[in-house]
Design a protein around this motif. Sequence first.
Motif, PDB file in Angstrom:
ATOM      1  N   UNK A 159       3.492   4.935 -11.192  1.00 50.76           N
ATOM      2  CA  UNK A 159       4.153   3.711 -10.737  1.00 50.76           C
ATOM      3  C   UNK A 159       5.477   4.057 -10.064  1.00 50.76           C
ATOM      4  N   UNK A 160       6.139   5.097 -10.575  1.00 49.10           N
ATOM      5  CA  UNK A 160       7.439   5.483 -10.020  1.00 49.10           C
ATOM      6  C   UNK A 160       7.333   5.885  -8.558  1.00 49.10           C
ATOM      7  N   UNK A 161       6.162   6.378  -8.139  1.00 46.13           N
ATOM      8  CA  UNK A 161       6.000   6.789  -6.747  1.00 46.13           C
ATOM      9  C   UNK A 161       5.608   5.631  -5.835  1.00 46.13           C
ATOM     10  N   UNK A 162       5.255   4.466  -6.421  1.00 45.89           N
ATOM     11  CA  UNK A 162       4.904   3.285  -5.652  1.00 45.89           C
ATOM     12  C   UNK A 162       6.129   2.374  -5.569  1.00 45.89           C
ATOM     13  N   UNK A 163       6.859   2.446  -4.449  1.00 44.40           N
ATOM     14  CA  UNK A 163       8.155   1.790  -4.350  1.00 44.40           C
ATOM     15  C   UNK A 163       8.064   0.265  -4.448  1.00 44.40           C
ATOM     16  N   UNK A 164       7.049  -0.322  -3.821  1.00 43.45           N
ATOM     17  CA  UNK A 164       6.916  -1.786  -3.866  1.00 43.45           C
ATOM     18  C   UNK A 164       6.609  -2.249  -5.284  1.00 43.45           C
ATOM     19  N   UNK A 165       5.705  -1.545  -5.954  1.00 41.82           N
ATOM     20  CA  UNK A 165       5.364  -1.881  -7.341  1.00 41.82           C
ATOM     21  C   UNK A 165       6.592  -1.734  -8.232  1.00 41.82           C
ATOM     22  N   UNK A 166       7.384  -0.713  -7.958  1.00 44.91           N
ATOM     23  CA  UNK A 166       8.568  -0.466  -8.771  1.00 44.91           C
ATOM     24  C   UNK A 166       9.619  -1.560  -8.597  1.00 44.91           C
ATOM     25  N   UNK A 167       9.728  -2.090  -7.386  1.00 45.99           N
ATOM     26  CA  UNK A 167      10.663  -3.188  -7.157  1.00 45.99           C
ATOM     27  C   UNK A 167      10.313  -4.400  -8.025  1.00 45.99           C
ATOM     28  N   UNK A 168       9.017  -4.629  -8.181  1.00 51.11           N
ATOM     29  CA  UNK A 168       8.582  -5.745  -9.020  1.00 51.11           C
ATOM     30  C   UNK A 168       9.076  -5.568 -10.457  1.00 51.11           C
ATOM     31  N   UNK A 169       8.960  -4.346 -10.959  1.00 56.51           N
ATOM     32  CA  UNK A 169       9.396  -4.099 -12.331  1.00 56.51           C
ATOM     33  C   UNK A 169      10.915  -4.125 -12.455  1.00 56.51           C
TER      34      UNK A 169
ATOM     35  N   UNK B 166       5.750  -2.876 -18.782  1.00 53.44           N
ATOM     36  CA  UNK B 166       4.956  -1.703 -18.431  1.00 53.44           C
ATOM     37  C   UNK B 166       5.816  -0.585 -17.859  1.00 53.44           C
ATOM     38  N   UNK B 167       6.851  -0.958 -17.146  1.00 53.45           N
ATOM     39  CA  UNK B 167       7.742   0.017 -16.522  1.00 53.45           C
ATOM     40  C   UNK B 167       9.172  -0.478 -16.616  1.00 53.45           C
ATOM     41  N   UNK B 168      10.113   0.470 -16.602  1.00 48.75           N
ATOM     42  CA  UNK B 168      11.548   0.190 -16.636  1.00 48.75           C
ATOM     43  C   UNK B 168      12.026  -0.314 -17.997  1.00 48.75           C
ATOM     44  N   UNK B 169      11.149  -0.214 -19.023  1.00 48.69           N
ATOM     45  CA  UNK B 169      11.600  -0.606 -20.353  1.00 48.69           C
ATOM     46  C   UNK B 169      12.696   0.329 -20.864  1.00 48.69           C
ATOM     47  N   UNK B 170      12.707   1.568 -20.355  1.00 51.59           N
ATOM     48  CA  UNK B 170      13.761   2.501 -20.754  1.00 51.59           C
ATOM     49  C   UNK B 170      15.128   2.032 -20.252  1.00 51.59           C
ATOM     50  N   UNK B 171      15.178   1.458 -19.063  1.00 52.31           N
ATOM     51  CA  UNK B 171      16.430   0.919 -18.527  1.00 52.31           C
ATOM     52  C   UNK B 171      17.001  -0.138 -19.474  1.00 52.31           C
ATOM     53  N   UNK B 172      16.142  -1.025 -19.946  1.00 52.50           N
ATOM     54  CA  UNK B 172      16.579  -2.077 -20.863  1.00 52.50           C
ATOM     55  C   UNK B 172      17.039  -1.502 -22.200  1.00 52.50           C
ATOM     56  N   UNK B 173      16.361  -0.462 -22.665  1.00 56.31           N
ATOM     57  CA  UNK B 173      16.772   0.178 -23.925  1.00 56.31           C
ATOM     58  C   UNK B 173      18.183   0.746 -23.796  1.00 56.31           C
TER      59      UNK B 173
END
Length: 259
Positions: A208-218, A172-179
Amino acid sequence: MQPLVSIITPMYNSEKFILKTINSVVNQTYSNWELLLIDDGSTDNTIKIVEDFKQKYSNITLLQNPTNLGAAQSRNKGILEAKGDYIAFLDADDLWKPNKLDLQIQFMQTHNCDVSFSSYEQIDENGKPLNKLVQAIPKLTYNKYLKTNYIGNLTGMYNAKTLGKITSPDLRKRQDWLLWLAAIKKSSKPALGIQESLAYYRVRQNSISSNKIELLKYNYLVYKKGLGFSTIKSLYRMFIFLWEHFMVKSKLIVPTEKK
């Protein structure tokens, strides 16, 4: 002849921003591009706005998902349809400066690199400057990039002729990092950062980017699910990530002059 650049833009209920985003592509000084807009089940006027552009520009294509599939699958759909020598990404709420493609293509050809990215500036939901510049580091190896996500996806571009089409896993998030990790790994050369700011990243309150805890999960899922690391190795990488993110990457965000 200019190489063709394919621009991938996933959309979901983006009526508030998409007109300005498309205009930032249409107004590029570089002319040989195609824009692939992938709608992910919008229920607002997003599609109508895009249809109006399609009537004027033959190099704008609208693709539609049958249901809401998420940003990763939407981007991948665009990548698989892309015809370009280079592939670039622009989210539906972000903006490019007019010379973005011109400067980036020149840079990649001059330096013979497969992956490039640039500095960018932050704006708020209403498009007002936040007076913050995110600086691109000049050279990014795979091992360095594994520590934290240094590439602003709205600035990234890769050479599809040399690397082939690289897609992202379904996170859902951070898939761009993997790409971008996959692109740098496939290339025999590091990614290169353009120091000039070429884009505007819109900071949204409820993302999601503004939710730091949620972002750590991703971020953890990048290591665990995306890269297949063990739980222990993923947790170890998270310690490295936190150090790199707060002690190194945070220093790349610098104030700009108020406009």
